[in-house]
Structures are given as structure tokens and as C-alpha cells.
Design a protein around this motif. Structure first.
Motif, PDB file in Angstrom:
ATOM      1  N   ASP A 143       0.829  -1.203   0.000  1.00  0.00           N
ATOM      2  CA  ASP A 143       0.000   0.000   0.000  1.00  0.00           C
ATOM      3  C   ASP A 143       0.866   1.257   0.000  1.00  0.00           C
ATOM      4  O   ASP A 143       0.543   2.240  -0.655  1.00  0.00           O
ATOM      5  CB  ASP A 143      -0.912   0.006   1.233  1.00  0.00           C
ATOM      6  N   ALA A 144       1.966   1.217   0.751  1.00  0.00           N
ATOM      7  CA  ALA A 144       2.853   2.380   0.812  1.00  0.00           C
ATOM      8  C   ALA A 144       3.429   2.695  -0.564  1.00  0.00           C
ATOM      9  O   ALA A 144       3.542   3.866  -0.946  1.00  0.00           O
ATOM     10  CB  ALA A 144       3.975   2.134   1.820  1.00  0.00           C
TER      11      ALA A 144
ATOM     12  N   ARG B  17       0.840   9.913  -5.060  1.00  0.00           N
ATOM     13  CA  ARG B  17       1.221  11.300  -4.772  1.00  0.00           C
ATOM     14  C   ARG B  17       1.954  11.940  -5.950  1.00  0.00           C
ATOM     15  O   ARG B  17       2.062  13.154  -6.018  1.00  0.00           O
ATOM     16  CB  ARG B  17       2.075  11.346  -3.516  1.00  0.00           C
TER      17      ARG B  17
ATOM     18  N   LEU C 141       0.596   4.313  -2.631  1.00  0.00           N
ATOM     19  CA  LEU C 141       0.304   5.676  -2.191  1.00  0.00           C
ATOM     20  C   LEU C 141       1.420   6.640  -2.574  1.00  0.00           C
ATOM     21  O   LEU C 141       1.156   7.784  -2.954  1.00  0.00           O
ATOM     22  CB  LEU C 141       0.073   5.692  -0.677  1.00  0.00           C
ATOM     23  N   ARG C 142       2.652   6.168  -2.503  1.00  0.00           N
ATOM     24  CA  ARG C 142       3.763   7.021  -2.909  1.00  0.00           C
ATOM     25  C   ARG C 142       3.645   7.378  -4.391  1.00  0.00           C
ATOM     26  O   ARG C 142       3.863   8.519  -4.797  1.00  0.00           O
ATOM     27  CB  ARG C 142       5.079   6.280  -2.634  1.00  0.00           C
TER      28      ARG C 142
ATOM     29  N   ILE D 116      -3.794   2.072   5.536  1.00  0.00           N
ATOM     30  CA  ILE D 116      -4.788   2.704   4.668  1.00  0.00           C
ATOM     31  C   ILE D 116      -6.133   1.995   4.753  1.00  0.00           C
ATOM     32  O   ILE D 116      -7.186   2.622   4.654  1.00  0.00           O
ATOM     33  CB  ILE D 116      -4.291   2.755   3.200  1.00  0.00           C
TER      34      ILE D 116
ATOM     35  N   ASP E 114       0.914   4.980   5.912  1.00  0.00           N
ATOM     36  CA  ASP E 114       0.444   4.444   4.630  1.00  0.00           C
ATOM     37  C   ASP E 114       0.042   2.978   4.719  1.00  0.00           C
ATOM     38  O   ASP E 114      -0.829   2.521   3.972  1.00  0.00           O
ATOM     39  CB  ASP E 114       1.531   4.610   3.562  1.00  0.00           C
TER      40      ASP E 114
ATOM     41  N   LEU F 135      -1.760  11.654   5.144  1.00  0.00           N
ATOM     42  CA  LEU F 135      -1.874  10.346   5.792  1.00  0.00           C
ATOM     43  C   LEU F 135      -0.687  10.120   6.715  1.00  0.00           C
ATOM     44  O   LEU F 135       0.466  10.368   6.347  1.00  0.00           O
ATOM     45  CB  LEU F 135      -1.937   9.243   4.735  1.00  0.00           C
TER      46      LEU F 135
END
Length: 200
Positions: free
Chosen positions: A30-31, A38, A34-35, A94, A91, A88
Motif C-alpha cells: 500500500d505504501a 502522490r 500511495l507514494r 490505509i 500508509d 496520511l
């Protein structure tokens, strides 16, 4: 699910190149997603939505909404995620964040609906579907950590409101019907290990 939510939110590229994880890293976390989100990576956003839209939709349903309202809550939850991408705190949590937002929006929608319903027509004895919220959150965090086929299989077996048959699940995962039971057993064993580790 009976009605798959329509994706109304998109991330548009900004011209910057997002750093993508190497192929040898295995399951994308997930990290990682999400990175990339962004950096306005639309592919990462689509994968993130695909990973969690069924969970968000199910949370809305289990908090007393019908299919149409649950789909609306799913959409608004991901709109909220776009707005909060840069704020957030964790991450890897999430799933918990999305569940919390979906639950709050479902309650808001349900309360607004109640205000437009006469007292005579209002349902009696409404109870909180997630009485043990901490346990539910821990479970979904563990599923997120588990990842891969096991995560998708357990979500399909235990969280989809349509309760798909073994035959449908077997077709979805490209396996024989007889292979779903043993795979489920192995995945549940892995989930218990993850839950045990997170409880320490």
C-alpha cells in the motif's frame, strides 16, 4: 458484490515520473501505491481503488445502507482519500483509514435519511453492525499485510455481500472447485500467523 461502485475520481498525470517498485520486490505494498499516487500515477490509483473498493462498499452496506447509497459512500470515500493523500500518517494502515471514513460517511448518510423519514416509518431496534470495531480493523490490517491471492480469496469468501459460490470463486481465480477449500485453509493459517504477530 451486487453493484460494483463506479469510479468517479481520477489522478491526472502532472508530468513528473513516479518511481515504481522493481519487479523483483513481489507484492506491491500500500505504501508503494500511495507514494506513486502522490506523483499522480493513474495506474497506481486504479490498483489502489481496485484493492479496496469492495472493502469500502461492504463497510457501507454493513452500516445500514442500500446498494445505491453504499456506492455513493464508496465514491465519496475515495474522493476524501485524494484530498488526504499528503496528510496520511501511516500508509500501511490505509485499510483502517478507509474503513473509518466509510463508516462515518455511511452514518452521515443514514442519519440524513432518517431526518426525511417519518417516525412511523422509521425502523426499530437499529444496532451498530460493527460492535467490535477494534477487532474488525485489526482483521483488515492483517489482510492488507497478507496481500496477494490469499487476501483476495478471503475477501471474496467472507466480505463480499453477494456471497459468491465456490464455483464462481474458482472461475475467478483460475482454479478447480476442489482446490478452493485447501487454499482457503492455507490462507486462514497464514492470516492467523499475521494476526498473532500483530497482537504481540
Amino acid at each position: 458484490m451486487s453493484e460494483r461502485p463506479t469510479r468517479v475520481t481520477e489522478l491526472r498525470p502532472t508530468g513528473r515520473t513516479a518511481q515504481r517498485p522493481r519487479a523483483d520486490r513481489g507484492v506491491v505494498t500500500d505504501a508503494d501505491l500511495l507514494r506513486r499516487c502522490r506523483h499522480r500515477d493513474a495506474e497506481a490509483w486504479n490498483e489502489l481503488v481496485s484493492r479496496y473498493e469492495r472493502l469500502v462498499y461492504t463497510v457501507a452496506l454493513r452500516n445500514g445502507l442500500g446498494a445505491e447509497d453504499a456506492a455513493d459512500v464508496t465514491q465519496s470515500t475515495f474522493v476524501a482519500l485524494v484530498d488526504a493523500l499528503d496528510r496520511l500518517r501511516d500508509d500501511e494502515k490505509i485499510a483502517s483509514w478507509l474503513m473509518t471514513v466509510a463508516r462515518r460517511q455511511a452514518w452521515r448518510t443514514r442519519n440524513l435519511s432518517r431526518r426525511t423519514t417519518s417516525l412511523d416509518a422509521a425502523p426499530e431496534g437499529t444496532t451498530e453492525p460493527f460492535a467490535d470495531w477494534a477487532t474488525t480493523t485489526a482483521l483488515h490490517d492483517a489482510l492488507s499485510t497478507l496481500g496477494g491471492t490469499c487476501r483476495e480469496l478471503l475477501l471474496a469468501l467472507y466480505f463480499e455481500p453477494d456471497s459468491p459460490s465456490y464455483a464462481e470463486i474458482a472461475r475467478r481465480f483460475g482454479r478447480s472447485i476442489g482446490g478452493i477449500g485447501p487454499l482457503r485453509g492455507r490462507c486462514l493459517d497464514k492470516l492467523r500467523v499475521v494476526l498473532g504477530e500483530e497482537a504481540r
